[in-house]
Scaffold this motif. Structure first.
Motif, PDB file in Angstrom:
ATOM      1  N   GLY A 108     112.718 -19.776  -2.528  1.00  0.00           N
ATOM      2  CA  GLY A 108     112.976 -19.682  -0.997  1.00  0.00           C
ATOM      3  C   GLY A 108     114.516 -19.312  -0.774  1.00  0.00           C
ATOM      4  O   GLY A 108     114.731 -18.686  -0.011  1.00  0.00           O
ATOM      5  N   SER A 109     115.557 -19.954  -1.690  1.00  0.00           N
ATOM      6  CA  SER A 109     116.797 -19.537  -1.399  1.00  0.00           C
ATOM      7  C   SER A 109     117.557 -20.255  -2.597  1.00  0.00           C
ATOM      8  O   SER A 109     117.078 -20.786  -3.575  1.00  0.00           O
ATOM      9  CB  SER A 109     117.554 -20.301  -0.175  1.00  0.00           C
ATOM     10  N   ARG A 110     118.966 -19.851  -2.662  1.00  0.00           N
ATOM     11  CA  ARG A 110     119.736 -20.455  -3.703  1.00  0.00           C
ATOM     12  C   ARG A 110     119.673 -21.849  -3.638  1.00  0.00           C
ATOM     13  O   ARG A 110     119.537 -22.562  -4.609  1.00  0.00           O
ATOM     14  CB  ARG A 110     121.206 -20.001  -3.539  1.00  0.00           C
ATOM     15  N   GLU A 111     119.751 -22.589  -2.292  1.00  0.00           N
ATOM     16  CA  GLU A 111     119.628 -23.903  -2.299  1.00  0.00           C
ATOM     17  C   GLU A 111     118.412 -24.555  -2.677  1.00  0.00           C
ATOM     18  O   GLU A 111     118.273 -25.596  -3.383  1.00  0.00           O
ATOM     19  CB  GLU A 111     119.982 -24.427  -0.758  1.00  0.00           C
ATOM     20  N   GLY A 112     117.374 -23.937  -2.649  1.00  0.00           N
ATOM     21  CA  GLY A 112     115.907 -24.139  -3.251  1.00  0.00           C
ATOM     22  C   GLY A 112     115.969 -24.329  -4.733  1.00  0.00           C
ATOM     23  O   GLY A 112     115.287 -24.989  -5.215  1.00  0.00           O
ATOM     24  N   HIS A 171     115.205 -10.092  -8.298  1.00  0.00           N
ATOM     25  CA  HIS A 171     115.657 -10.925  -7.301  1.00  0.00           C
ATOM     26  C   HIS A 171     114.725 -11.257  -6.418  1.00  0.00           C
ATOM     27  O   HIS A 171     114.765 -12.663  -6.049  1.00  0.00           O
ATOM     28  CB  HIS A 171     117.313 -10.252  -6.574  1.00  0.00           C
ATOM     29  N   PRO A 172     114.010 -10.435  -5.652  1.00  0.00           N
ATOM     30  CA  PRO A 172     112.931 -11.209  -4.834  1.00  0.00           C
ATOM     31  C   PRO A 172     112.174 -12.233  -5.481  1.00  0.00           C
ATOM     32  O   PRO A 172     111.319 -13.005  -4.718  1.00  0.00           O
ATOM     33  CB  PRO A 172     112.259 -10.003  -4.305  1.00  0.00           C
ATOM     34  N   ALA A 173     112.142 -12.167  -6.713  1.00  0.00           N
ATOM     35  CA  ALA A 173     110.999 -13.027  -7.414  1.00  0.00           C
ATOM     36  C   ALA A 173     111.542 -14.528  -7.104  1.00  0.00           C
ATOM     37  O   ALA A 173     110.789 -15.390  -7.020  1.00  0.00           O
ATOM     38  CB  ALA A 173     110.784 -12.612  -8.752  1.00  0.00           C
ATOM     39  N   ILE A 174     112.685 -14.593  -7.291  1.00  0.00           N
ATOM     40  CA  ILE A 174     113.562 -15.677  -7.393  1.00  0.00           C
ATOM     41  C   ILE A 174     113.160 -16.501  -5.871  1.00  0.00           C
ATOM     42  O   ILE A 174     112.970 -17.575  -5.911  1.00  0.00           O
ATOM     43  CB  ILE A 174     114.889 -15.828  -7.512  1.00  0.00           C
ATOM     44  N   LEU A 175     113.375 -15.688  -4.993  1.00  0.00           N
ATOM     45  CA  LEU A 175     113.168 -16.332  -3.528  1.00  0.00           C
ATOM     46  C   LEU A 175     111.934 -16.397  -3.229  1.00  0.00           C
ATOM     47  O   LEU A 175     111.421 -17.331  -2.544  1.00  0.00           O
ATOM     48  CB  LEU A 175     113.735 -14.824  -2.496  1.00  0.00           C
ATOM     49  N   ARG A 217     116.954 -34.965  -0.283  1.00  0.00           N
ATOM     50  CA  ARG A 217     115.933 -34.175  -0.902  1.00  0.00           C
ATOM     51  C   ARG A 217     115.444 -34.317  -2.385  1.00  0.00           C
ATOM     52  O   ARG A 217     114.419 -34.006  -2.881  1.00  0.00           O
ATOM     53  CB  ARG A 217     115.788 -32.677  -0.615  1.00  0.00           C
ATOM     54  N   THR A 218     116.341 -34.435  -3.134  1.00  0.00           N
ATOM     55  CA  THR A 218     116.277 -34.840  -4.323  1.00  0.00           C
ATOM     56  C   THR A 218     116.263 -36.455  -4.950  1.00  0.00           C
ATOM     57  O   THR A 218     115.584 -36.804  -5.596  1.00  0.00           O
ATOM     58  CB  THR A 218     117.274 -34.177  -5.154  1.00  0.00           C
ATOM     59  N   MET A 219     117.057 -37.246  -4.423  1.00  0.00           N
ATOM     60  CA  MET A 219     117.047 -38.666  -4.469  1.00  0.00           C
ATOM     61  C   MET A 219     116.466 -39.119  -3.496  1.00  0.00           C
ATOM     62  O   MET A 219     116.593 -40.052  -2.850  1.00  0.00           O
ATOM     63  CB  MET A 219     118.481 -39.240  -4.286  1.00  0.00           C
ATOM     64  N   THR A 220     115.088 -39.085  -3.718  1.00  0.00           N
ATOM     65  CA  THR A 220     113.977 -39.677  -2.669  1.00  0.00           C
ATOM     66  C   THR A 220     113.686 -41.070  -3.123  1.00  0.00           C
ATOM     67  O   THR A 220     114.196 -41.634  -4.192  1.00  0.00           O
ATOM     68  CB  THR A 220     112.744 -38.663  -3.018  1.00  0.00           C
ATOM     69  N   PRO A 221     113.342 -41.780  -2.230  1.00  0.00           N
ATOM     70  CA  PRO A 221     113.076 -43.343  -2.128  1.00  0.00           C
ATOM     71  C   PRO A 221     112.154 -43.419  -3.765  1.00  0.00           C
ATOM     72  O   PRO A 221     111.034 -42.810  -3.719  1.00  0.00           O
ATOM     73  CB  PRO A 221     112.366 -43.804  -0.905  1.00  0.00           C
ATOM     74  N   VAL A 270     118.081 -29.707 -10.063  1.00  0.00           N
ATOM     75  CA  VAL A 270     118.326 -30.931  -9.980  1.00  0.00           C
ATOM     76  C   VAL A 270     117.129 -31.865 -10.350  1.00  0.00           C
ATOM     77  O   VAL A 270     117.125 -33.036 -10.910  1.00  0.00           O
ATOM     78  CB  VAL A 270     119.099 -31.512  -8.673  1.00  0.00           C
ATOM     79  N   MET A 271     115.813 -31.540  -9.616  1.00  0.00           N
ATOM     80  CA  MET A 271     114.820 -32.253  -9.776  1.00  0.00           C
ATOM     81  C   MET A 271     114.184 -32.254 -11.296  1.00  0.00           C
ATOM     82  O   MET A 271     113.895 -33.446 -11.776  1.00  0.00           O
ATOM     83  CB  MET A 271     113.804 -31.653  -8.917  1.00  0.00           C
ATOM     84  N   ARG A 272     114.621 -31.138 -11.873  1.00  0.00           N
ATOM     85  CA  ARG A 272     114.032 -31.073 -13.232  1.00  0.00           C
ATOM     86  C   ARG A 272     115.195 -31.892 -14.150  1.00  0.00           C
ATOM     87  O   ARG A 272     114.539 -32.598 -15.101  1.00  0.00           O
ATOM     88  CB  ARG A 272     114.169 -29.528 -13.721  1.00  0.00           C
ATOM     89  N   GLY A 273     116.096 -31.862 -13.587  1.00  0.00           N
ATOM     90  CA  GLY A 273     117.167 -32.703 -14.580  1.00  0.00           C
ATOM     91  C   GLY A 273     116.763 -34.224 -14.415  1.00  0.00           C
ATOM     92  O   GLY A 273     117.079 -35.164 -15.366  1.00  0.00           O
TER      93      GLY A 273
END
Length: 214
Positions: free
Chosen positions: A59-63, A51-55, A123-127, A69-72
């Motif tokens: 950084g977090s679940r939101e990260g 679990h700490p490796a994901i963090l 943060r994902t739908m950047t200009p 989403v960025m990968r998608g």
């Protein structure tokens, strides 16, 4: 021994491979249970890491969600750039099919909607994130118009058209089956295919009605 083997596998992974394994495990959970299924402990177990490796990596679940989403989005744009122009130019039906494959089947539409509604979409739908795809679309539209003796579209018009297509795909991925069922069309896979074929023909007719050069 199995535990030592897993530990050795983890050591051999590069940072990029570890991130990819986490994202793939998270994507499988997303497809199986939606955004609510993105639980770090279970993703860590599925990816064979702690679990700490994901963090550490996100950084977090939101990260993690943001990275998914960025990968998608990158896959969505990659599909578009590979498919436009194609042998059939513009390949409206093919483009829509590729958009739907990423947005619907990979769950990206649900994740993106979740981010936007929670106030994190900027943060994902950047200009300009989709501008390369829109520019490829514009080049194809200009080439086709000139070949057919029609006035080429302005870039802004293509950007409007690309916006319209993107909203259509996201909206249909999120709400299409429910809306079709409520209207009385049904929400099965066959009806979804028929609707999307109809939609591609509507877009193609709109494209072909541009005025000719004077």
């Amino acid at each position: 021994m199995p535990s030592r083997d897993r530990t050795a596998t983890r050591r051999r992974r590069s940072a990029a491979e570890t991130r990819s394994a986490i994202l793939e495990a998270a994507e499988r959970r997303l497809l199986g249970g939606g955004p609510e299924a993105i639980r770090l402990q279970e993703i860590a177990a599925a990816a064979g890491i702690s679990h700490p490796a994901i963090l550490h990596h996100f950084g977090s679940r939101e990260g993690l969600v943001e990275a998914m989403v960025m990968r998608g989005i990158a896959k969505l744009q990659g599909q578009f750039l590979e498919g436009w122009p194609s042998a059939k130019e513009p390949d409206i039906e093919g483009v829509l099919d590729r958009f739907y494959e990423v947005a619907s089947r990979r769950g990206i539409a649900r994740m993106l909607a979740w981010l936007i509604l929670s106030g994190q979409g900027n943060r994902t739908m950047t200009p300009g994130v989709f501008k390369p795809a829109a520019e490829r679309m514009h080049a194809g539209r200009v080439r086709r118009a000139l070949n057919q003796g029609r006035r080429p579209p302005e870039l802004e018009e293509t950007l409007f058209a690309a916006t319209h297509l993107f909203i259509l795909v996201l909206g249909d991925s999120l709400f299409g089956p429910s809306v079709r069922r409520a209207i009385g069309l049904g929400s099965g896979a066959d009806m979804t295919r028929r609707y999307r074929r109809w939609l591609s023909k509507v877009v193609e007719r709109m494209e072909s009605r541009r005025p000719a050069n004077s």
